[in-house]
Design an enzyme around this catalytic site. Structure first.
Site, PDB file in Angstrom:
ATOM      1  CG  HIS A   1      35.972  33.309  40.865  1.00  0.00           C
ATOM      2  ND1 HIS A   1      35.840  33.367  42.228  1.00  0.00           N
ATOM      3  CD2 HIS A   1      36.122  31.987  40.573  1.00  0.00           C
ATOM      4  CE1 HIS A   1      35.876  32.138  42.744  1.00  0.00           C
ATOM      5  NE2 HIS A   1      36.059  31.290  41.756  1.00  0.00           N
TER       6      HIS A   1
ATOM      7  CE1 TYR B   1      38.626  31.437  32.797  1.00  0.00           C
ATOM      8  CE2 TYR B   1      37.109  29.593  33.001  1.00  0.00           C
ATOM      9  CZ  TYR B   1      38.014  30.468  33.570  1.00  0.00           C
ATOM     10  OH  TYR B   1      38.297  30.376  34.906  1.00  0.00           O
TER      11      TYR B   1
ATOM     12  NE  ARG C   1      31.637  24.975  41.683  1.00  0.00           N
ATOM     13  CZ  ARG C   1      32.433  25.436  40.720  1.00  0.00           C
ATOM     14  NH1 ARG C   1      33.693  25.730  40.977  1.00  0.00           N
ATOM     15  NH2 ARG C   1      31.998  25.602  39.484  1.00  0.00           N
TER      16      ARG C   1
END
Lengths: 173, 339
Positions: free
Chosen positions: B195, B318, B225
């Site tokens: 990440h 991003y 999620r």
């Protein structure tokens, strides 16, 4: 691409000054090309069982043998370029060393290895961005996303979205 | 009503991919609030939304099944390294074979069947005309490595995360429709390392909390999620490997074509503990919906506009939306009565 950020990329290694591990019964000092001043003074200050060696190749068979022979209470100290120390660290992990047994000094050079995500080639000696990939020849944006397994940073074509929009050359370190 | 797999459509070149009215209705719309913000938005992966919902079963098979399997074949034929399993992940791969075969055969008995006699298993996938007998746990008894074998029969990407030292390591996966990340580069990374490039969330402690939560997940208690981005054209393979081929599409969005050209890309991510290996199976099921299909739902149109309008700059960059984010917001504004 997933590389713009505010706070820096956390996969980029951070280095802090290295101290001798007082709990260690054996200290192995490995340097690339030449022993650095920092490593020499650590070595000199080390009273117990110790050994030092210089290698140019992180996968040298004698180096791998000495990693395999490391005692459970030994500590490994690494000096050299960033790709070198991470490659040796990776071999050390494979040889069964724990992360707390490996101590890395600040790399002696800011040269990076750059992983091309398009052709998987690793280009050496990278000091600025964009940098030409030695494999496919594309101009790669040099990011701070670092893979320990490859001992290299992530690179992607800098002007893929608009070929006339090449980012300005900047130094990386 | 459940949506049955339909004829093969393309996610490249002529982009014939389309959603039926039923597929639009069951699309897992990700925005629960008007303002977009980061959160550890995980919940137990339990059935929700009734028959035909994308959350009805553990794994969702929908009308795009044949198209996505054909697309995966194309990717793996050109780049076999997009499927990778480190040697110590063999047991986890077999865990995954079991989890998928058992749940598919129970949830979709018309399409899949599994007969188990000790270690002798018979598997049939009627949608792809696959019928094999093999010895469970013996990789030489399958026509290809277990992760490759089962991954080619499932919609969505799959990663297998090895758990050790209080962390999760990305040590195996079949990744042919990633939202811009490379398995070849990220292989072997810890949870925080892979990440690494995500902006903002590190400072907020999101990943520490998420990791603590994930390593404590027991067998039989999967969590899910949703994640999202925007993709230009119905391109499944938005991988870095191919970025030099698809990157230019981000400059092709105009006020005239934005509705049909820009897709909301949603990942239904499920994390499930594997019983033998203690690995986590991380499934990333991708859904694509064009903005013009999305705005047929008036509630979604309004919410989508507000979420896009309040998206922080670092996230716009991003997610790779910089070149067309403004065009998207302008397009969506017409459906929001506040404007």
């Amino acid at each position: 691409m997933q590389t713009e950020q505010l706070n820096g990329v956390v996969s980029k290694p951070a280095y802090s000054p290295v101290e001798l591990n007082p709990k260690s019964s054996f200290h192995l000092f490995i340097a690339e090309q030449a022993v650095t001043g920092e490593m020499q003074s650590l070595f000199d200050g080390c009273g117990v069982d110790k050994e030092s060696a210089v290698y140019s190749d992180a996968s040298d068979s004698r180096l791998l043998e000495s990693l395999a022979a490391m005692p459970l209470t030994g500590t490994l100290y690494l000096a050299g370029s960033e790709p070198f120390i991470w490659r040796v660290a990776s071999h050390a992990r494979q040889a069964g060393l724990r992360p707390d047994q490996i101590r890395m000094m600040v790399p002696v050079s800011r040269e990076r290895h750059l992983f091309c995500c398009h052709c998987y080639q690793i280009t050496e000696g990278v000091t600025y961005s964009p940098f030409i990939c030695s494999g496919c020849g594309l101009s790669l944006e040099v990011t701070d996303h670092f893979a320990r397994l490859h001992s290299a940073y992530f690179g992607y074509q800098a002007n893929a979205e608009d070929s006339s929009d090449m980012p300005e050359k900047r130094e990386v370190g | 009503m459940r949506v049955a797999p339909k004829e093969i459509q393309s996610f490249r070149d002529d982009f014939t991919y389309s959603n039926s009215a039923e597929a639009i209705e069951r699309f897992p719309f990700p925005f629960a609030e008007d303002e977009y913000r980061y959160s550890v938005n995980m919940e137990p992966h339990l059935p929700k939304g009734g028959e035909g919902s994308a959350y009805e079963h553990f794994l969702d098979i929908d009308e795009h099944y044949l198209s996505e399997m054909a697309e995966r074949e194309l990717v793996l034929k050109e780049m076999p390294h997009r499927c990778l399993a480190m040697p110590h992940m063999d047991l986890a791969c077999w865990d995954m074979v079991e989890r998928i075969m058992v749940s598919l055969s129970e949830d979709y008995p018309d399409y899949f069947s599994l007969i188990r006699d000790g270690d002798h298993w018979s598997w049939e996938n009627k949608l792809l005309n696959i019928k094999d007998q093999f010895t469970f746990g013996d990789s030489s008894s399958l026509p290809m490595p277990p992760l490759d074998y089962i991954g080619r029969q499932m919609q969505g990407d799959f990663a297998l995360l090895d758990q050790r030292e209080g962390d999760l390591f990305l040590d195996a996966g079949i990744i042919t429709c990633p939202a811009d990340w490379s398995l070849a580069f990220d292989a072997g990374m810890s949870f925080k390392e892979w990440h690494g490039p995500v902006p903002m969330a590190h400072g907020e402690g999101i990943f520490e909390r998420a990791l603590k939560y994930l390593i404590a997940i027991p067998v039989g208690k999967p969590v899910r999620r949703l994640n999202w981005t925007l993709t230009v054209n119905a391109r499944m393979d938005t991988s870095p490997e191919k970025y030099h081929e698809w990157g230019h599409e981000r400059t092709s969005v105009t006020p005239e074509n934005v509705g049909e050209k820009v897709y909301l890309r949603v990942e239904l991510q499920v994390l499930d503990r594997m019983p033998r290996s203690n690995a986590m199976m991380f499934s990333i099921r991708t859904y694509l919906l064009s903005l013009e299909d999305l705005v047929t739902n008036k509630e979604w149109a309004v919410r989508m506009h507000r979420a896009m309008k309040t998206l922080p700059e670092p996230l716009i960059n991003y997610k790779g939306l910089t070149r067309f984010h403004g065009t998207v917001v302008d397009y969506l504004a017409q459906f929001d009565p506040v404007n």
